[in-house]
Design a protein around this motif. Structure first.
Motif, PDB file in Angstrom:
ATOM      1  N   ALA A  59      52.288  33.664  31.043  1.00 23.70           N
ATOM      2  CA  ALA A  59      51.250  34.060  31.986  1.00 23.70           C
ATOM      3  C   ALA A  59      49.915  33.407  31.646  1.00 23.70           C
ATOM      4  N   LEU A  60      49.575  33.357  30.363  1.00 26.19           N
ATOM      5  CA  LEU A  60      48.313  32.737  29.950  1.00 26.19           C
ATOM      6  C   LEU A  60      48.245  31.268  30.346  1.00 26.19           C
ATOM      7  N   ALA A  61      49.387  30.592  30.337  1.00 26.48           N
ATOM      8  CA  ALA A  61      49.421  29.159  30.627  1.00 26.48           C
ATOM      9  C   ALA A  61      49.537  28.848  32.111  1.00 26.48           C
ATOM     10  N   ALA A  62      49.851  29.839  32.917  1.00 31.10           N
ATOM     11  CA  ALA A  62      50.187  29.580  34.316  1.00 31.10           C
ATOM     12  C   ALA A  62      48.987  29.153  35.157  1.00 31.10           C
ATOM     13  N   HIS A  63      47.803  29.721  34.885  1.00 28.18           N
ATOM     14  CA  HIS A  63      46.634  29.451  35.711  1.00 28.18           C
ATOM     15  C   HIS A  63      45.381  29.355  34.845  1.00 28.18           C
ATOM     16  N   ARG A  64      44.324  28.797  35.439  1.00 34.06           N
ATOM     17  CA  ARG A  64      43.053  28.688  34.708  1.00 34.06           C
ATOM     18  C   ARG A  64      42.152  29.898  34.924  1.00 34.06           C
ATOM     19  N   LEU A  65      42.686  30.917  35.549  1.00 36.65           N
ATOM     20  CA  LEU A  65      42.005  32.200  35.667  1.00 36.65           C
ATOM     21  C   LEU A  65      42.982  33.267  35.190  1.00 36.65           C
ATOM     22  N   VAL A  66      42.569  34.011  34.162  1.00 38.10           N
ATOM     23  CA  VAL A  66      43.435  35.011  33.540  1.00 38.10           C
ATOM     24  C   VAL A  66      42.672  36.323  33.445  1.00 38.10           C
ATOM     25  N   CYS A  67      43.341  37.425  33.737  1.00 36.11           N
ATOM     26  CA  CYS A  67      42.729  38.733  33.583  1.00 36.11           C
ATOM     27  C   CYS A  67      43.567  39.575  32.634  1.00 36.11           C
ATOM     28  N   LEU A  68      42.912  40.153  31.631  1.00 37.29           N
ATOM     29  CA  LEU A  68      43.553  41.044  30.671  1.00 37.29           C
ATOM     30  C   LEU A  68      43.076  42.458  30.943  1.00 37.29           C
ATOM     31  N   ALA A  69      43.980  43.305  31.405  1.00 39.28           N
ATOM     32  CA  ALA A  69      43.646  44.698  31.703  1.00 39.28           C
ATOM     33  C   ALA A  69      44.785  45.574  31.179  1.00 39.28           C
ATOM     34  N   THR A  70      44.814  45.744  29.866  1.00 40.17           N
ATOM     35  CA  THR A  70      45.879  46.486  29.208  1.00 40.17           C
ATOM     36  C   THR A  70      45.309  47.744  28.548  1.00 40.17           C
ATOM     37  N   THR A  71      46.176  48.474  27.872  1.00 44.89           N
ATOM     38  CA  THR A  71      45.735  49.638  27.095  1.00 44.89           C
ATOM     39  C   THR A  71      45.789  49.339  25.603  1.00 44.89           C
ATOM     40  N   ALA A  72      45.737  48.071  25.232  1.00 49.74           N
ATOM     41  CA  ALA A  72      45.834  47.683  23.825  1.00 49.74           C
ATOM     42  C   ALA A  72      44.699  48.286  23.007  1.00 49.74           C
ATOM     43  N   ALA A  73      45.052  48.817  21.838  1.00 50.86           N
ATOM     44  CA  ALA A  73      44.053  49.394  20.940  1.00 50.86           C
ATOM     45  C   ALA A  73      43.632  48.419  19.859  1.00 50.86           C
ATOM     46  N   ALA A  74      44.366  47.301  19.722  1.00 50.47           N
ATOM     47  CA  ALA A  74      44.067  46.311  18.684  1.00 50.47           C
ATOM     48  C   ALA A  74      44.469  44.938  19.199  1.00 50.47           C
ATOM     49  N   PRO A  75      43.818  43.868  18.721  1.00 49.28           N
ATOM     50  CA  PRO A  75      44.129  42.514  19.191  1.00 49.28           C
ATOM     51  C   PRO A  75      45.605  42.162  19.013  1.00 49.28           C
ATOM     52  N   HIS A  76      46.145  41.494  20.039  1.00 48.92           N
ATOM     53  CA  HIS A  76      47.557  41.115  19.996  1.00 48.92           C
ATOM     54  C   HIS A  76      47.819  39.763  20.645  1.00 48.92           C
ATOM     55  N   LEU A  77      46.769  39.115  21.166  1.00 50.78           N
ATOM     56  CA  LEU A  77      46.926  37.848  21.860  1.00 50.78           C
ATOM     57  C   LEU A  77      45.946  36.805  21.329  1.00 50.78           C
ATOM     58  N   THR A  78      46.373  35.551  21.365  1.00 47.95           N
ATOM     59  CA  THR A  78      45.453  34.435  21.150  1.00 47.95           C
ATOM     60  C   THR A  78      45.290  33.703  22.477  1.00 47.95           C
ATOM     61  N   THR A  79      44.343  32.786  22.524  1.00 50.63           N
ATOM     62  CA  THR A  79      44.156  31.959  23.717  1.00 50.63           C
ATOM     63  C   THR A  79      44.830  30.604  23.571  1.00 50.63           C
ATOM     64  N   ASP A  80      45.704  30.471  22.579  1.00 50.37           N
ATOM     65  CA  ASP A  80      46.331  29.172  22.308  1.00 50.37           C
ATOM     66  C   ASP A  80      47.100  28.637  23.513  1.00 50.37           C
ATOM     67  N   ALA A  81      47.683  29.537  24.299  1.00 51.85           N
ATOM     68  CA  ALA A  81      48.489  29.089  25.433  1.00 51.85           C
ATOM     69  C   ALA A  81      47.653  28.748  26.654  1.00 51.85           C
ATOM     70  N   CYS A  82      46.381  29.101  26.644  1.00 53.81           N
ATOM     71  CA  CYS A  82      45.523  28.858  27.808  1.00 53.81           C
ATOM     72  C   CYS A  82      45.228  27.375  27.979  1.00 53.81           C
ATOM     73  N   ARG A  83      45.114  26.971  29.217  1.00 54.40           N
ATOM     74  CA  ARG A  83      44.707  25.592  29.502  1.00 54.40           C
ATOM     75  C   ARG A  83      43.218  25.420  29.190  1.00 54.40           C
ATOM     76  N   PRO A  84      42.787  24.222  28.816  1.00 58.70           N
ATOM     77  CA  PRO A  84      41.344  23.975  28.677  1.00 58.70           C
ATOM     78  C   PRO A  84      40.644  24.266  30.008  1.00 58.70           C
TER      79      PRO A  84
END
Length: 337
Positions: A196-221
């Protein structure tokens, strides 16, 4: 006391995306210009129960007709298993003449719409060199759906949606709901957050995470990440990004990803600007093409007040709501003695 329930709030706000975005924009500008009062939010947490919390957001919005009040919002993620919404809320508006509470509004709809409008405003303001035609939504709940509705209102070229949730059935149900609401959008569920992070150049994170669990490594420049839930990204990813916030003092608290990044770096130099400053400058903001830009909004109480006041005024003009004339004690008899 005027009491407005969820149905009445919906009646005012449904289909009013343009007005809501304008109200949020105005609130950001007033905050940037020093015309607000915004104490730190109060987090009520519970022993041995780290997932659940209730937050109090008091605020003052100094418009021509100023507004003061508080949002009291509970987040209980386990509610979804009970077929209840995760968040529930109430907003109280106080008279600026007497200080007395004069309106009580159902707040979860207001909170969701102001969050969505804030994200959409950032997507439209933190501009790309090419039109945004797709968005990835990670976290398939009420907020994600509202954000998509508001993104469609401000990004006319949006045509493709990729969704992901740790609960694959929830993601598929969310995608089906999107297809039913907006059949013109191509909507699909991803197999992983990285996809999902790699699919588009606009990403929205709206989770219930209480602690970091993602990097932006998969995101496009050049990707813009709308970091709405504030605790998804690792502090290392924050430190390598171009960071825009709504208010640095508010967002660098309560173990958000930016708070952790500040503790790691020892300062806040990684924050480039605020959305209010960008709006107040009146100049286009073109995001970097070789880096990821992250917008992290704490969710200022002034936004809730702006929308609550909009709802109250419109509801009064439509004759909506329930009046409780004896909500407050009667005036004291000052003639005795």
């Amino acid at each position: 006391m005027l009491i407005l329930g969820a149905g009445e709030v919906h009646r005012v706000l449904d289909g009013a995306e343009g007005e809501v975005v304008a109200a949020v924009r105005r609130a950001y500008l007033l905050h940037e210009r020093g015309r607000t009062a915004l104490p730190h939010s109060v987090f009520l947490r519970f022993p041995d129960d780290p997932r659940n919390r209730i937050i109090g957001l008091p605020a003052y919005l100094g418009e021509d007709e100023p507004v003061a009040g508080i949002k009291w919002i509970a987040s209980f993620p386990g509610n979804t298993a009970r077929r209840l919404e995760r968040a529930s809320a109430a907003v109280i508006l106080n008279s600026m003449a007497t200080g007395q509470p004069e309106a009580l509004l159902e707040g979860s709809v207001i909170s969701a719409r102001r969050t969505a409008a804030s994200a959409a405003l950032a997507a439209a303001t933190l501009d790309s060199s090419v039109p945004e035609t797709g968005v990835s939504l990670i976290g398939c709940g009420v907020i994600g759906f509202e954000i998509l509705a508001y993104l469609r209102a401000v990004l006319p070229d949006l045509a493709t949606v990729t969704v992901f949730d740790l609960d694959s059935a929830r993601a598929e149900a969310f995608a089906a709901r999107c297809r039913a609401r907006w059949p013109e959008l191509k909507t699909e569920a991803a197999d992983s957050a990285e996809e999902a992070l790699a699919a588009h150049r606009l990403v929205c994170l709206a989770t219930t995470a209480a602690a970091p669990h993602l990097t932006t490594d998969a995101c496009r420049p050049g990707t813009l990440v709308l970091h709405v839930s504030l605790r998804d990204l690792t502090p290392e990813s924050i430190l390598t990004a171009v960071n825009v916030v709504d208010d640095a003092d508010h967002v660098c608290r309560e173990s958000t990803s930016l708070h952790l990044a500040e503790q790691l770096r020892g300062n806040r130099d990684f924050i480039v600007t605020s959305i209010g400053a960008v709006l107040d400058a009146g100049k286009p903001f073109r995001r970097a093409e070789d880096r990821v830009t992250v917008f992290s909004p704490f969710g200022l109480g002034t936004l809730d007040l702006a929308l609550a006041d909009l709802v109250r005024r419109r509801a009064e003009s439509l004759g909506l709501g329930t009046r409780v004339p004896d909500f407050l004690p009667p005036p004291a008899d000052t003639t005795v003695g």
